[in-house]
Design a protein around this motif. Structure first.
Motif, mmCIF file in Angstrom:
data_model
loop_
_atom_site.group_PDB
_atom_site.id
_atom_site.type_symbol
_atom_site.label_atom_id
_atom_site.label_comp_id
_atom_site.label_asym_id
_atom_site.label_seq_id
_atom_site.Cartn_x
_atom_site.Cartn_y
_atom_site.Cartn_z
ATOM 1 N N ARG A 5 0.820 -1.214 0.000
ATOM 2 C CA ARG A 5 0.000 0.000 0.000
ATOM 3 C C ARG A 5 0.859 1.271 0.000
ATOM 4 N N THR A 6 1.878 1.284 0.845
ATOM 5 C CA THR A 6 2.755 2.448 0.938
ATOM 6 C C THR A 6 3.575 2.630 -0.333
ATOM 7 N N VAL A 7 4.061 1.528 -0.887
ATOM 8 C CA VAL A 7 4.848 1.598 -2.129
ATOM 9 C C VAL A 7 3.988 2.158 -3.259
ATOM 10 N N LEU A 8 2.767 1.658 -3.390
ATOM 11 C CA LEU A 8 1.885 2.161 -4.450
ATOM 12 C C LEU A 8 1.549 3.634 -4.225
ATOM 13 N N LEU A 9 1.359 4.027 -2.987
ATOM 14 C CA LEU A 9 1.083 5.429 -2.685
ATOM 15 C C LEU A 9 2.270 6.319 -3.067
ATOM 16 N N LEU A 10 3.477 5.856 -2.808
ATOM 17 C CA LEU A 10 4.669 6.619 -3.189
ATOM 18 C C LEU A 10 4.812 6.710 -4.709
ATOM 19 N N ILE A 11 4.503 5.636 -5.414
ATOM 20 C CA ILE A 11 4.559 5.659 -6.875
ATOM 21 C C ILE A 11 3.540 6.661 -7.407
ATOM 22 N N ARG A 12 2.324 6.599 -6.888
ATOM 23 C CA ARG A 12 1.274 7.528 -7.340
ATOM 24 C C ARG A 12 1.645 8.974 -7.042
ATOM 25 N N THR A 13 2.211 9.217 -5.882
ATOM 26 C CA THR A 13 2.584 10.572 -5.487
ATOM 27 C C THR A 13 3.704 11.116 -6.371
ATOM 28 N N SER A 14 4.638 10.255 -6.762
ATOM 29 C CA SER A 14 5.768 10.671 -7.596
ATOM 30 C C SER A 14 5.380 10.890 -9.054
ATOM 31 N N ARG A 15 4.367 10.184 -9.518
ATOM 32 C CA ARG A 15 3.872 10.293 -10.900
ATOM 33 C C ARG A 15 4.987 10.138 -11.935
ATOM 34 N N PRO A 16 5.773 9.056 -11.847
ATOM 35 C CA PRO A 16 6.867 8.884 -12.802
ATOM 36 C C PRO A 16 6.359 8.498 -14.189
ATOM 37 N N SER A 17 7.175 8.770 -15.183
ATOM 38 C CA SER A 17 6.906 8.245 -16.528
ATOM 39 C C SER A 17 7.928 7.137 -16.755
ATOM 40 N N PHE A 18 7.527 6.158 -17.561
ATOM 41 C CA PHE A 18 8.373 4.994 -17.774
ATOM 42 C C PHE A 18 8.676 4.809 -19.247
ATOM 43 N N ARG A 19 9.902 4.408 -19.519
ATOM 44 C CA ARG A 19 10.307 4.133 -20.901
ATOM 45 C C ARG A 19 10.187 2.659 -21.257
ATOM 46 N N ASN A 20 10.207 1.798 -20.247
ATOM 47 C CA ASN A 20 10.158 0.362 -20.507
ATOM 48 C C ASN A 20 9.689 -0.380 -19.255
ATOM 49 N N PRO A 21 9.374 -1.667 -19.388
ATOM 50 C CA PRO A 21 8.910 -2.447 -18.234
ATOM 51 C C PRO A 21 9.931 -2.518 -17.098
ATOM 52 N N HIS A 22 11.216 -2.578 -17.422
ATOM 53 C CA HIS A 22 12.234 -2.641 -16.368
ATOM 54 C C HIS A 22 12.186 -1.396 -15.481
ATOM 55 N N GLY A 23 11.904 -0.252 -16.076
ATOM 56 C CA GLY A 23 11.801 0.985 -15.312
ATOM 57 C C GLY A 23 10.656 0.953 -14.318
ATOM 58 N N LYS A 24 9.576 0.290 -14.684
ATOM 59 C CA LYS A 24 8.422 0.180 -13.772
ATOM 60 C C LYS A 24 8.800 -0.602 -12.513
ATOM 61 N N VAL A 25 9.550 -1.668 -12.691
ATOM 62 C CA VAL A 25 9.973 -2.468 -11.539
ATOM 63 C C VAL A 25 11.057 -1.723 -10.749
ATOM 64 N N ALA A 26 11.993 -1.081 -11.446
ATOM 65 C CA ALA A 26 13.048 -0.332 -10.753
ATOM 66 C C ALA A 26 12.451 0.782 -9.895
ATOM 67 N N PHE A 27 11.410 1.440 -10.395
ATOM 68 C CA PHE A 27 10.808 2.505 -9.602
ATOM 69 C C PHE A 27 10.083 1.924 -8.383
ATOM 70 N N ALA A 28 9.506 0.747 -8.520
ATOM 71 C CA ALA A 28 8.880 0.091 -7.367
ATOM 72 C C ALA A 28 9.943 -0.271 -6.322
ATOM 73 N N VAL A 29 11.127 -0.650 -6.774
ATOM 74 C CA VAL A 29 12.239 -0.914 -5.854
ATOM 75 C C VAL A 29 12.579 0.374 -5.102
#
Length: 189
Positions: A5-29
């Motif tokens: 829940r906290t990780v998803l909240l941080l992702i939503r708050t940051s509003r990152p853009s992603f260039r590829n699937p690896h970036g999505k996982v790296a940002f979750a890390v």
């Protein structure tokens, strides 16, 4: 430890853009480290410099995906009056993202390591970027994997309550920020 829940909240708050699937996982890390109570000191090439930042100032996510094939983050934490620095490198290797974490200040000489098959954690809709909650099909599993393989080994005295190194819930701090946004930004929640 981080929670889904906290990780998803941080992702939503940051509003990152992603260039590829690896970036999505790296940002979750990255979000998992923040949720566990670590502070971001540098990203990208700055995280890998010979003279990494030591002032203890937090930075934004700018440059987090500037390098091709890797995502680099430098975190710090203060525990019992001692400052600790951690270098986290996420490297793309085919369909995998390898995560190496090294304590730059401590007695840990070998990096902690985790290898993740990216497609195991992402939804099948590769183009989905408008709803961050739908990007990940198993964010809970990813966070659990990070907690047990890396985060728990960095902070062995922290329980699974969602509290980070600083003794306060990261989720509570985020909730305060989201519920009380700065007035001059025009943010409506």
């Amino acid at each position: 430890m981080a929670t889904e829940r906290t990780v998803l909240l941080l992702i939503r708050t940051s509003r990152p853009s992603f260039r590829n699937p690896h970036g999505k996982v790296a940002f979750a890390v990255h979000a998992s480290f923040l949720a566990a109570g670590y502070f971001l000191a540098a990203t990208g090439k700055n995280a890998l410099s010979d003279n990494p930042p030591i002032g203890g100032e937090e930075v934004g996510i700018e440059g987090w995906d500037e390098q091709v094939g890797s995502y680099d983050f430098l975190y710090f934490a203060t525990e019992m009056g001692q400052k600790k620095k951690f270098l986290v490198r996420c490297t793309v290797i085919g369909e995998f993202l390898t995560i190496d974490c090294l304590n730059l200040e401590g007695q840990q000489k070998e990096p902690l390591y985790l290898s993740i098959r990216v497609k195991d954690y992402l939804s099948h809709d590769e183009n989905q970027i408008s709803n961050y909650g739908e990007l990940y099909k198993d964010l809970k599993g990813l966070v659990k994997n990070l907690n047990s393989s890396i985060l728990a080994k960095l902070e062995p005295n922290v329980g699974s309550s969602g509290e980070g190194l600083h003794g306060s819930s990261a989720e509570s701090a985020i909730r305060i920020q989201v519920n009380n946004p700065p007035q001059n930004l025009g943010v409506k929640i």
